[in-house]
Design a protein around this motif. Structure first.
Motif, PDB file in Angstrom:
ATOM      1  N   TRP A  21       0.882  -1.147   0.444  1.00 15.19           N
ATOM      2  CA  TRP A  21      -0.380   0.261  -0.215  1.00 15.19           C
ATOM      3  C   TRP A  21       1.016   1.076   0.044  1.00 15.19           C
ATOM      4  O   TRP A  21       0.200   1.930  -0.742  1.00 15.19           O
ATOM      5  CB  TRP A  21      -0.900   0.045   1.074  1.00 15.19           C
ATOM      6  CG  TRP A  21      -0.128  -0.404   2.267  1.00 15.19           C
ATOM      7  CD1 TRP A  21       0.964   0.644   3.942  1.00 15.19           C
ATOM      8  CD2 TRP A  21       0.079  -1.553   3.147  1.00 15.19           C
ATOM      9  NE1 TRP A  21       0.779   0.258   4.670  1.00 15.19           N
ATOM     10  CE2 TRP A  21       0.091  -1.065   4.125  1.00 15.19           C
ATOM     11  CE3 TRP A  21      -0.011  -2.831   2.770  1.00 15.19           C
ATOM     12  CZ2 TRP A  21       0.587  -2.161   5.405  1.00 15.19           C
ATOM     13  CZ3 TRP A  21      -0.175  -3.849   3.722  1.00 15.19           C
ATOM     14  CH2 TRP A  21       0.428  -3.325   5.188  1.00 15.19           C
ATOM     15  N   CYS A 384      -8.048   1.885   8.137  1.00 15.58           N
ATOM     16  CA  CYS A 384      -7.392   2.265   6.772  1.00 15.58           C
ATOM     17  C   CYS A 384      -8.033   3.532   6.268  1.00 15.58           C
ATOM     18  O   CYS A 384      -9.950   3.626   6.710  1.00 15.58           O
ATOM     19  CB  CYS A 384      -7.757   0.833   5.562  1.00 15.58           C
ATOM     20  SG  CYS A 384      -6.882  -0.447   6.389  1.00 15.58           S
ATOM     21  N   THR A 396     -13.680   0.873  -2.283  1.00 17.14           N
ATOM     22  CA  THR A 396     -12.467  -0.381  -1.425  1.00 17.14           C
ATOM     23  C   THR A 396     -12.919   0.607  -0.058  1.00 17.14           C
ATOM     24  O   THR A 396     -13.144   1.428  -0.027  1.00 17.14           O
ATOM     25  CB  THR A 396     -11.146  -0.833  -2.011  1.00 17.14           C
ATOM     26  OG1 THR A 396     -10.678   0.404  -1.381  1.00 17.14           O
ATOM     27  CG2 THR A 396     -11.488  -1.301  -2.979  1.00 17.14           C
ATOM     28  N   ILE A 408      -3.912 -10.185   6.064  1.00 24.07           N
ATOM     29  CA  ILE A 408      -5.133 -10.599   5.834  1.00 24.07           C
ATOM     30  C   ILE A 408      -4.238 -12.799   6.532  1.00 24.07           C
ATOM     31  O   ILE A 408      -3.943 -12.764   5.374  1.00 24.07           O
ATOM     32  CB  ILE A 408      -5.366 -10.922   4.193  1.00 24.07           C
ATOM     33  CG1 ILE A 408      -5.584  -9.338   3.776  1.00 24.07           C
ATOM     34  CG2 ILE A 408      -6.584 -11.948   3.830  1.00 24.07           C
ATOM     35  CD1 ILE A 408      -6.389  -8.979   4.538  1.00 24.07           C
ATOM     36  N   HIS A 418      -2.482 -12.237  -2.273  1.00 26.02           N
ATOM     37  CA  HIS A 418      -3.290 -10.862  -2.592  1.00 26.02           C
ATOM     38  C   HIS A 418      -4.549 -12.000  -2.822  1.00 26.02           C
ATOM     39  O   HIS A 418      -4.405 -12.953  -4.451  1.00 26.02           O
ATOM     40  CB  HIS A 418      -3.049 -10.428  -3.244  1.00 26.02           C
ATOM     41  CG  HIS A 418      -1.370  -9.470  -2.333  1.00 26.02           C
ATOM     42  ND1 HIS A 418      -0.686  -8.917  -2.501  1.00 26.02           N
ATOM     43  CD2 HIS A 418      -1.605  -9.237  -0.866  1.00 26.02           C
ATOM     44  CE1 HIS A 418       0.243  -7.820  -2.365  1.00 26.02           C
ATOM     45  NE2 HIS A 418      -0.531  -8.735  -0.478  1.00 26.02           N
ATOM     46  N   LEU A 424      -9.351 -10.092   8.327  1.00 25.60           N
ATOM     47  CA  LEU A 424      -8.299  -8.576   8.743  1.00 25.60           C
ATOM     48  C   LEU A 424      -7.832  -9.139   9.440  1.00 25.60           C
ATOM     49  O   LEU A 424      -8.570  -9.099  10.902  1.00 25.60           O
ATOM     50  CB  LEU A 424      -9.271  -7.861   8.275  1.00 25.60           C
ATOM     51  CG  LEU A 424      -8.417  -6.105   7.865  1.00 25.60           C
ATOM     52  CD1 LEU A 424      -7.161  -6.377   6.895  1.00 25.60           C
ATOM     53  CD2 LEU A 424      -9.184  -5.341   7.843  1.00 25.60           C
ATOM     54  N   MET A 460      -7.077  -8.253   0.032  1.00 20.49           N
ATOM     55  CA  MET A 460      -5.983  -7.021  -0.296  1.00 20.49           C
ATOM     56  C   MET A 460      -5.454  -7.049  -2.431  1.00 20.49           C
ATOM     57  O   MET A 460      -5.566  -8.529  -2.818  1.00 20.49           O
ATOM     58  CB  MET A 460      -5.114  -7.310   0.107  1.00 20.49           C
ATOM     59  CG  MET A 460      -4.403  -6.170   0.281  1.00 20.49           C
ATOM     60  SD  MET A 460      -2.807  -6.064   0.703  1.00 20.49           S
ATOM     61  CE  MET A 460      -3.061  -5.398   2.256  1.00 20.49           C
ATOM     62  N   GLY A 464      -2.514  -2.917  -2.199  1.00 19.14           N
ATOM     63  CA  GLY A 464      -2.623  -2.078  -1.178  1.00 19.14           C
ATOM     64  C   GLY A 464      -3.649  -2.194  -0.640  1.00 19.14           C
ATOM     65  O   GLY A 464      -4.166  -2.050   0.157  1.00 19.14           O
ATOM     66  N   SER A 465      -4.863  -1.718  -1.639  1.00 22.60           N
ATOM     67  CA  SER A 465      -5.814  -1.913  -1.291  1.00 22.60           C
ATOM     68  C   SER A 465      -6.389  -2.600  -0.575  1.00 22.60           C
ATOM     69  O   SER A 465      -6.140  -3.851  -1.228  1.00 22.60           O
ATOM     70  CB  SER A 465      -6.552  -0.629  -1.994  1.00 22.60           C
ATOM     71  OG  SER A 465      -6.980  -1.836  -3.661  1.00 22.60           O
ATOM     72  N   VAL A 466      -7.446  -2.540   0.145  1.00 24.23           N
ATOM     73  CA  VAL A 466      -8.072  -3.841   1.318  1.00 24.23           C
ATOM     74  C   VAL A 466     -10.188  -3.465   1.007  1.00 24.23           C
ATOM     75  O   VAL A 466     -10.436  -2.641   1.111  1.00 24.23           O
ATOM     76  CB  VAL A 466      -7.803  -3.474   2.281  1.00 24.23           C
ATOM     77  CG1 VAL A 466      -8.760  -4.448   3.338  1.00 24.23           C
ATOM     78  CG2 VAL A 466      -6.344  -3.288   2.772  1.00 24.23           C
TER      79      VAL A 466
END
Length: 580
Positions: A21, A384, A396, A408, A418, A424, A460, A464-466
């Motif tokens: 991220w 986040c 997201t 994760i 990923h 999480l 993820m 790197g975005s969740v």
């Protein structure tokens, strides 16, 4: 518990591989923050009230008070509490909606070196008794509208005293009008009789007659016992230290500064519609706004959408925090078209999943996207957040904040690749010190390497975005296939005749569980067959609701979060009663 994050990170390449991220951070946002700079919430209060003394700090029912006036009221509360013989660390509860007395009482407690216990004013006597006794509360500040609940619970409580607040406190003459309307026009105050009570006005008068005594408040002192909603069991008090919350404020300020000035030069007005006793509003709308010298526009009853919209029409505001249901309610009200959104630079969402259909309605209304973030009571709360320069809703929760690690993980605590679903987990300075007097519950949610297990299923991306998939305990298992309620709800609310939807799993003798949808219609002509056909166009067969039930409303928290567990209990309880 979060101190392990300060260990060496290795090379830049290794860091980016472990924390992808960081590649999405703007140049002004560092990966790590200086933890020595976090300080305490008392220091935050002192700095803000000194730097912005003449600025408006809060507005309620059209009345504003300055930072200087706010500071004087908070110090008076602290002085009065000290005179009552409380010891440093004693717990003081606050049971109010968003009125001017709330922040004054809140910081009065913190200035005195005590611990705040935030209480939902809509609690029943049973819920109130559990929380106050579990926390060992000695003093309670309560708005008079809810004093009758305290009266009913009082025989089972161990309080030294109760301070009764009126909605017009700190408003001067206008407060008398506000109180008259509340008591005699809206008839919002039920009769009550409480011994050992003081009015908030008398507390201020007594407190101002003596100086507050300085108290050495340290970063590891407990600032809040923030009780979880209890939707998955008995409510537990998350121990949030001054360091935890101050760290999150610093993280938010650093993230915000990537796009919005946080040096105090800009005069921001934050719409505080979420109740301050909720951790999202407490940190983002109260603590964070103090940091930048903003004015908090306090909304006492955001469920009164017409009244809320009337207030928004009369005020220039620049920021707003809300949850999915609140944004949906505003966007669906035709009067909202008369609100001037031109000065608004930020619409933040959290507390529950924001649905794409709601985000689109909000974008169409305001020409601004909803910027979604994520957090929990146990993380002070923000973990986040999306970048603030997004043009459209991303779906997201964005990227971990500076000095925050997320992983994760599978049930065996190993990381999943990923793109795959896992739990999480979070590590950072904002993670709680544990649950109050519940080491067994603390042990269940903390990993050996210091990560907090959130109970949320997430994915993820490579950047790197969740993305939150759902709550682990809300997942529906249909013939061995996982069905995530969030996904089904998101599809259903896209139907133009649907206002709200909640999806749960019900026991089924053939498939183990069956998907059931409970829907509030926007258009009464909507039929079960029509909605089920729409679902089949957008969902694979096992995800399509087998049961569709239309309702007038859905059970929600006071913040507006739909209570799936309560809905499921209602439905199963009714079925059992029918069977009996």
């Amino acid at each position: 518990m979060a101190s392990a994050q300060t260990a060496s990170r290795g090379t830049t390449e290794e860091m980016l591989a472990a924390r992808p991220w960081l590649k999405s951070y703007p140049p002004t946002v560092p990966a790590e923050l200086d933890e020595a700079s976090f300080g305490t919430l008392v220091e935050l209060f002192r700095n803000a009230t000194r730097s912005f003394a003449d600025r408006p700090a809060y507005e309620s029912f059209g009345k504003r008070i300055t930072y200087g006036e706010f500071a004087g009221a908070a110090e008076a509360v602290a002085s009065w509490l000290q005179a009552q013989g409380l010891r440093k660390g004693d717990r003081v509860a606050i049971m109010m909606p968003n009125v001017l007395a709330y922040p004054a009482a809140l910081f009065g407690v913190l200035l005195g070196g005590y611990t705040v216990v935030n209480v939902n004013p809509l609690y029943t006597p049973r819920e109130l008794t559990h929380q106050l006794n579990d926390a060992g509360v000695r003093m309670l500040f309560v708005l008079e509208n809810f004093a009758h609940v305290v009266e009913e619970a009082l025989p089972n409580l161990k309080l030294d005293a109760v301070v009764v607040v009126s909605p017009g406190d700190l408003m001067g003459f206008k407060g008398k009008i506000v109180n008259f309307v509340s008591r005699h026009v809206k008839k919002a105050v039920r009769p009550f009789s409480l011994p050992r009570t003081m009015t908030f006005a008398s507390v201020l008068a007594a407190g101002r007659s003596r100086k507050v005594q300085p108290v050495a408040v340290a970063p590891d002192d407990i600032a809040f016992l923030q009780y979880t909603g209890g939707t998955t069991g008995v409510a537990k008090g998350a121990i949030l230290t001054h360091r935890n919350v101050a760290a999150n404020v610093t993280q938010l300020a650093t993230w915000l500064n990537g796009w919005v000035s946080t040096d105090g030069e800009e005069r921001h007005v934050m719409v505080v519609a979420l109740p301050l006793y909720h951790i999202f509003a407490l940190t983002v709308c109260c603590m964070m706004m103090l940091r930048i010298g903003a004015c908090g526009l306090l909304i006492a009853n955001p469920r009164d959408i017409p009244g809320f919209i009337k207030t928004l029409k009369s005020t220039r505001f620049t920021m707003m925090c809300g949850v999915n249901t609140l944004y949906n309610a505003i966007a669906n009200n035709p009067d909202a078209k008369g609100i001037d959104f031109s000065a608004m630079v930020l619409s933040l969402a959290g507390g529950m999943a924001t649905q794409a259909a709601v985000a689109k309605r909000w974008r169409d209304l305001t020409d601004k996207p909803i910027v979604e973030g994520y957090g929990l009571s146990e993380t002070s709360p923000v973990v986040c957040a999306n970048r603030l320069d997004i043009e459209e809703f991303t779906g997201t929760i964005g990227f971990p904040l500076p000095s925050t690690e997320v992983a994760i993980r599978a049930p065996d605590n190993g990381d999943v690749p990923h793109g795959e679903v896992g739990e999480l987990c979070v590590r950072g300075p904002q993670v709680m010190a544990g649950y109050w007097h519940r080491p067994d519950e603390t042990a269940k949610v903390m990993t050996e390497d210091g990560f907090f297990r959130t109970g949320d299923l997430a994915v993820m991306g490579d950047d790197g975005s969740v993305r939150i998939v759902d709550r682990m305990k809300d997942m529906v298992l249909v013939s061995g296939f996982n069905v995530y309620p969030n996904e089904v709800e998101d599809v259903l609310v896209r139907h133009p005749k649907v206002l709200e939807a909640a999806v749960i799993g019900l026991p089924d003798e053939h498939s183990g569980e069956a998907v059931a949808a409970y829907v509030v219609r926007r258009d009464e002509s909507l039929t079960e067959d029509e909605l089920r056909a729409y679902a089949r166009e957008n969902l694979t067969a096992y995800k399509v609701p087998r049961h569709v039930v239309f309702r007038e409303s859905l059970p929600k928290t006071n913040v507006g979060k739909v209570l799936r567990r309560e809905l499921r209990d209602q439905v199963i309880g009714a079925k059992r009663a029918e069977g009996a």
